[in-house]
Design a protein around this motif. Sequence first.
Motif, PDB file in Angstrom:
ATOM      1  N   TYR A 224       0.970  -1.022   0.030  1.00 44.93           N
ATOM      2  CA  TYR A 224       0.013   0.076  -0.107  1.00 44.93           C
ATOM      3  C   TYR A 224       0.780   1.356  -0.094  1.00 44.93           C
ATOM      4  O   TYR A 224       1.753   1.358   0.725  1.00 44.93           O
ATOM      5  CB  TYR A 224      -1.048  -0.097   1.255  1.00 44.93           C
ATOM      6  CG  TYR A 224      -2.047  -0.830   0.981  1.00 44.93           C
ATOM      7  CD1 TYR A 224      -3.326  -0.384   0.628  1.00 44.93           C
ATOM      8  CD2 TYR A 224      -1.817  -2.453   1.215  1.00 44.93           C
ATOM      9  CE1 TYR A 224      -4.317  -1.274   0.480  1.00 44.93           C
ATOM     10  CE2 TYR A 224      -2.956  -3.234   0.856  1.00 44.93           C
ATOM     11  CZ  TYR A 224      -4.167  -2.713   0.532  1.00 44.93           C
ATOM     12  OH  TYR A 224      -5.482  -3.575   0.508  1.00 44.93           O
ATOM     13  N   HIS A 225       0.463   2.104  -1.025  1.00 49.63           N
ATOM     14  CA  HIS A 225       1.194   3.486  -0.950  1.00 49.63           C
ATOM     15  C   HIS A 225       0.489   4.719  -0.800  1.00 49.63           C
ATOM     16  O   HIS A 225      -0.951   4.722  -0.586  1.00 49.63           O
ATOM     17  CB  HIS A 225       1.731   3.649  -2.294  1.00 49.63           C
ATOM     18  CG  HIS A 225       2.523   2.606  -2.970  1.00 49.63           C
ATOM     19  ND1 HIS A 225       3.892   2.562  -2.908  1.00 49.63           N
ATOM     20  CD2 HIS A 225       2.145   1.346  -3.116  1.00 49.63           C
ATOM     21  CE1 HIS A 225       4.250   1.367  -3.659  1.00 49.63           C
ATOM     22  NE2 HIS A 225       3.436   0.551  -3.783  1.00 49.63           N
ATOM     23  N   CYS A 226       1.031   5.660  -0.429  1.00 49.61           N
ATOM     24  CA  CYS A 226       0.127   7.021  -0.064  1.00 49.61           C
ATOM     25  C   CYS A 226       0.933   8.043  -0.893  1.00 49.61           C
ATOM     26  O   CYS A 226       2.399   8.166  -0.888  1.00 49.61           O
ATOM     27  CB  CYS A 226       0.275   7.256   1.488  1.00 49.61           C
ATOM     28  SG  CYS A 226      -0.287   8.920   1.819  1.00 49.61           S
ATOM     29  N   THR A 227       0.252   8.756  -1.915  1.00 48.70           N
ATOM     30  CA  THR A 227       0.845   9.961  -2.421  1.00 48.70           C
ATOM     31  C   THR A 227       0.409  11.233  -1.997  1.00 48.70           C
ATOM     32  O   THR A 227      -0.991  11.446  -1.873  1.00 48.70           O
ATOM     33  CB  THR A 227       0.671   9.648  -3.982  1.00 48.70           C
ATOM     34  OG1 THR A 227       1.328   8.499  -4.310  1.00 48.70           O
ATOM     35  CG2 THR A 227       1.403  10.844  -4.704  1.00 48.70           C
ATOM     36  N   ALA A 228       0.909  12.148  -1.693  1.00 54.99           N
ATOM     37  CA  ALA A 228       0.674  13.410  -1.292  1.00 54.99           C
ATOM     38  C   ALA A 228       1.110  14.468  -2.115  1.00 54.99           C
ATOM     39  O   ALA A 228       2.461  14.326  -2.652  1.00 54.99           O
ATOM     40  CB  ALA A 228       1.106  13.652   0.057  1.00 54.99           C
ATOM     41  N   ALA A 229       0.294  15.405  -2.156  1.00 50.83           N
ATOM     42  CA  ALA A 229       0.515  16.443  -3.275  1.00 50.83           C
ATOM     43  C   ALA A 229       0.310  17.788  -2.546  1.00 50.83           C
ATOM     44  O   ALA A 229      -0.741  17.980  -1.942  1.00 50.83           O
ATOM     45  CB  ALA A 229      -0.178  16.530  -4.666  1.00 50.83           C
ATOM     46  N   GLN A 230       1.165  18.909  -2.836  1.00 49.03           N
ATOM     47  CA  GLN A 230       0.724  20.277  -2.401  1.00 49.03           C
ATOM     48  C   GLN A 230       0.520  21.124  -3.360  1.00 49.03           C
ATOM     49  O   GLN A 230       1.109  21.157  -4.530  1.00 49.03           O
ATOM     50  CB  GLN A 230       2.304  20.609  -1.852  1.00 49.03           C
ATOM     51  CG  GLN A 230       1.875  22.159  -0.927  1.00 49.03           C
ATOM     52  CD  GLN A 230       3.459  22.521  -0.213  1.00 49.03           C
ATOM     53  OE1 GLN A 230       4.205  22.009  -0.485  1.00 49.03           O
ATOM     54  NE2 GLN A 230       3.367  23.781   0.480  1.00 49.03           N
ATOM     55  N   TRP A 231      -0.608  21.963  -3.344  1.00 46.26           N
ATOM     56  CA  TRP A 231      -0.965  22.733  -4.516  1.00 46.26           C
ATOM     57  C   TRP A 231      -1.249  24.115  -3.745  1.00 46.26           C
ATOM     58  O   TRP A 231      -1.489  24.629  -2.445  1.00 46.26           O
ATOM     59  CB  TRP A 231      -2.586  22.273  -4.645  1.00 46.26           C
ATOM     60  CG  TRP A 231      -2.736  20.997  -4.968  1.00 46.26           C
ATOM     61  CD1 TRP A 231      -2.683  19.683  -4.203  1.00 46.26           C
ATOM     62  CD2 TRP A 231      -2.794  20.761  -6.550  1.00 46.26           C
ATOM     63  NE1 TRP A 231      -3.035  18.677  -5.137  1.00 46.26           N
ATOM     64  CE2 TRP A 231      -2.778  19.067  -6.508  1.00 46.26           C
ATOM     65  CE3 TRP A 231      -3.085  21.308  -7.636  1.00 46.26           C
ATOM     66  CZ2 TRP A 231      -3.115  18.478  -7.605  1.00 46.26           C
ATOM     67  CZ3 TRP A 231      -2.965  20.532  -8.756  1.00 46.26           C
ATOM     68  CH2 TRP A 231      -3.229  19.084  -8.826  1.00 46.26           C
ATOM     69  N   LEU A 232      -0.989  25.372  -4.643  1.00 47.42           N
ATOM     70  CA  LEU A 232      -0.941  26.654  -4.353  1.00 47.42           C
ATOM     71  C   LEU A 232      -2.089  27.140  -5.650  1.00 47.42           C
ATOM     72  O   LEU A 232      -2.231  26.750  -6.696  1.00 47.42           O
ATOM     73  CB  LEU A 232       0.244  27.174  -4.739  1.00 47.42           C
ATOM     74  CG  LEU A 232       1.612  26.944  -3.833  1.00 47.42           C
ATOM     75  CD1 LEU A 232       2.723  27.923  -3.843  1.00 47.42           C
ATOM     76  CD2 LEU A 232       0.963  27.430  -2.276  1.00 47.42           C
ATOM     77  N   THR A 238      -6.442  29.309 -10.587  1.00 46.73           N
ATOM     78  CA  THR A 238      -6.060  28.258 -10.910  1.00 46.73           C
ATOM     79  C   THR A 238      -5.147  27.764 -10.036  1.00 46.73           C
ATOM     80  O   THR A 238      -4.421  28.333  -9.428  1.00 46.73           O
ATOM     81  CB  THR A 238      -5.316  28.346 -12.440  1.00 46.73           C
ATOM     82  OG1 THR A 238      -3.955  29.127 -12.303  1.00 46.73           O
ATOM     83  CG2 THR A 238      -6.134  28.837 -13.508  1.00 46.73           C
ATOM     84  N   TRP A 239      -5.024  26.151 -10.062  1.00 47.65           N
ATOM     85  CA  TRP A 239      -4.235  25.624  -9.090  1.00 47.65           C
ATOM     86  C   TRP A 239      -3.052  24.873  -9.550  1.00 47.65           C
ATOM     87  O   TRP A 239      -2.985  24.519 -10.677  1.00 47.65           O
ATOM     88  CB  TRP A 239      -5.080  24.722  -8.310  1.00 47.65           C
ATOM     89  CG  TRP A 239      -6.165  25.055  -7.423  1.00 47.65           C
ATOM     90  CD1 TRP A 239      -7.518  25.500  -7.722  1.00 47.65           C
ATOM     91  CD2 TRP A 239      -6.078  25.346  -6.101  1.00 47.65           C
ATOM     92  NE1 TRP A 239      -8.209  25.596  -6.608  1.00 47.65           N
ATOM     93  CE2 TRP A 239      -7.361  25.666  -5.709  1.00 47.65           C
ATOM     94  CE3 TRP A 239      -5.042  25.131  -5.173  1.00 47.65           C
ATOM     95  CZ2 TRP A 239      -7.643  26.012  -4.434  1.00 47.65           C
ATOM     96  CZ3 TRP A 239      -5.107  25.507  -3.689  1.00 47.65           C
ATOM     97  CH2 TRP A 239      -6.492  25.850  -3.241  1.00 47.65           C
ATOM     98  N   GLN A 240      -2.004  25.201  -9.020  1.00 46.47           N
ATOM     99  CA  GLN A 240      -0.856  24.594  -9.423  1.00 46.47           C
ATOM    100  C   GLN A 240      -0.165  23.648  -8.440  1.00 46.47           C
ATOM    101  O   GLN A 240      -0.096  23.915  -7.173  1.00 46.47           O
ATOM    102  CB  GLN A 240       0.334  25.892  -9.637  1.00 46.47           C
ATOM    103  CG  GLN A 240       0.010  26.840 -10.716  1.00 46.47           C
ATOM    104  CD  GLN A 240      -0.261  26.172 -12.025  1.00 46.47           C
ATOM    105  OE1 GLN A 240       0.536  25.304 -12.324  1.00 46.47           O
ATOM    106  NE2 GLN A 240      -0.852  26.903 -12.869  1.00 46.47           N
ATOM    107  N   ARG A 241       0.210  22.393  -8.899  1.00 44.90           N
ATOM    108  CA  ARG A 241       0.886  21.564  -8.003  1.00 44.90           C
ATOM    109  C   ARG A 241       2.422  21.644  -7.995  1.00 44.90           C
ATOM    110  O   ARG A 241       2.952  21.547  -8.943  1.00 44.90           O
ATOM    111  CB  ARG A 241       0.562  19.870  -8.300  1.00 44.90           C
ATOM    112  CG  ARG A 241       0.958  18.870  -7.582  1.00 44.90           C
ATOM    113  CD  ARG A 241       0.779  17.558  -8.047  1.00 44.90           C
ATOM    114  NE  ARG A 241       1.321  17.297  -9.580  1.00 44.90           N
ATOM    115  CZ  ARG A 241       0.703  16.426 -10.235  1.00 44.90           C
ATOM    116  NH1 ARG A 241       0.100  15.336  -9.714  1.00 44.90           N
ATOM    117  NH2 ARG A 241       1.434  16.165 -11.323  1.00 44.90           N
TER     118      ARG A 241
END
Length: 574
Positions: A224-232, A238-241
Amino acid sequence: MRCMRRGCRAATSTSTEWAGTGRSFVSSACGRRMPGCMSATRPPPTPSTWAPTAPKYCSEVPPPLTLPLTLSLTRTVTHTECYTPTTDAQYLGSYSAKVLLRVLPDSLQVSGRSAPRGRLVPAPPLQLTLSEGSDLHVDCTALSDSPQHSHLSVSFGLTRPGAPVGRHTLQDIVSVQRDFSVEPAQSDPYSRRHQMGELRVEKSDSGTFKLVLSRAQPQDSGTYHCTAAQWLQDPDGTWQRVAEKRSILAEVTIQTIESQLKVSSGPRELTINSGEVLEMWCNVSLAVVPPPDVGFAAEWYRKATEDAPEQLVARLSQDGFVTMGGRYSGGEGGARHISLEKMPPLPGTYRLRIHSAQPGDVGLYSCRANALVTYPGARVEEVAQRVAPSVGVAMRTQDVALDAHTLLQSSTLHRGDTAILLCNVTVETPQPVRIAISWWAELPGEDPEETAGRLVASLSREGVSETGFRLFGEELVTDKAGPQCYRLRMYNIQPEDEGKYYCAATAWVQYPDLSWYNAATARSNSVTLYPYARAKDLLLIPMVAGVASALFVGIFILATVTCCYMKHLRIRKR
């Protein structure tokens, strides 16, 4: 970052953008000319390097050209300029745009475990081993100490056992978007399980997300994996990762119930006397404590011989309901006293008891245990089944010798007489028995190989008489004429009653539970019933024939005389 060309005048603009540490993604637009983008500390490129064909008319406003650039940045604040020199004699001026880049520190952290004060500690993935039907809980902690307001999104994925760990082998399960909405994977089975409430994500604290898979299945095994992303969010909405990281949470192994289920039965051989209690047990066990949503059901089957078909004796469902087989729920022998009960500890021992066992209970008994998982909405699925070795049952019985003989009370019968048939029964046994009699007829024209005859009348073991088939529905009576003598009387016999008649005797033994057992059956010899015609019936036909002949002759003579007389009269008149 954009540098815009408007008409034939130079323009310079300045903006500020955010980028993650180490690189930035910058967009530049400089008319139809190929833009150049450089740091303020570097000289601009020579015009010959950026020399595409320019527009021919000054009034033409070229559309912007966007060029994504990747820059390696090490400072937290830097100025970047997009510079477009003039390479056409018709258009004068240079164009440029500046942007102020502020580099955010790389503060995104992802882990399957958390430490005090929000600090994450690197640790090897958990090794989880669960039983099928248990609930699977996997935690993922995602934190970010960015000075700029940002949002986080978290997604859980699974890599099947034996597959290499990588994005191309990662199967999405469920994700929590930056607006905290939960979206399951679009493909089955996770979309269906999420809809049924078996898949969910819980947020336990500010940065910990818990994946919950209810009633785990064997296909849930894997990494099992967990992927986290930060967004501004940019000023234009508009949103940018700006950052993304992945962490291995746990390596999960789901052990199937079928691999842990064990079933045994006993005793292996059993010999009892007729009328005693027949008791057998079936022991069901698991290698681990069964999950709360896993239940068990047991079934006992019997077959007379190794090659004979199985018959259900009794079934105990996981809810505690007992179902009896057709042979044991009633019939000629009455209701049987049979019990099937579950005894602790879990999963339990299932004990079958047949009170007042009969010789017909001899055979091979097998226990079949079923493991079932209950899902939301009262949905039940069978996940495992095991069959225990058979229990052989033999019985010491008291023999019953039975014989029957039929005779016709009168050897000569005429039409309209009453036919009396007697059935003498001989029985030898030390136990009390009751006799039931049935009378059968084989009428002319029927093939004895294809049919055993038609039931004429019967007398039950309780002494109740029932009539069966008679072609013209004339009266008939059956009764008991003596201690072991049974009588059938047929009134007003007709030629249609002609045929062969016999009786069948059945000896019934009653057991303490008030059930009855068919101990023996015997068929008697056949007697021929032929109704003769009476003498007056024999004289009636010749008499009727004579009268008819006389009338015919008389009418003929009278007609002849009349014709001759009329002819003679005609001759005399001439």
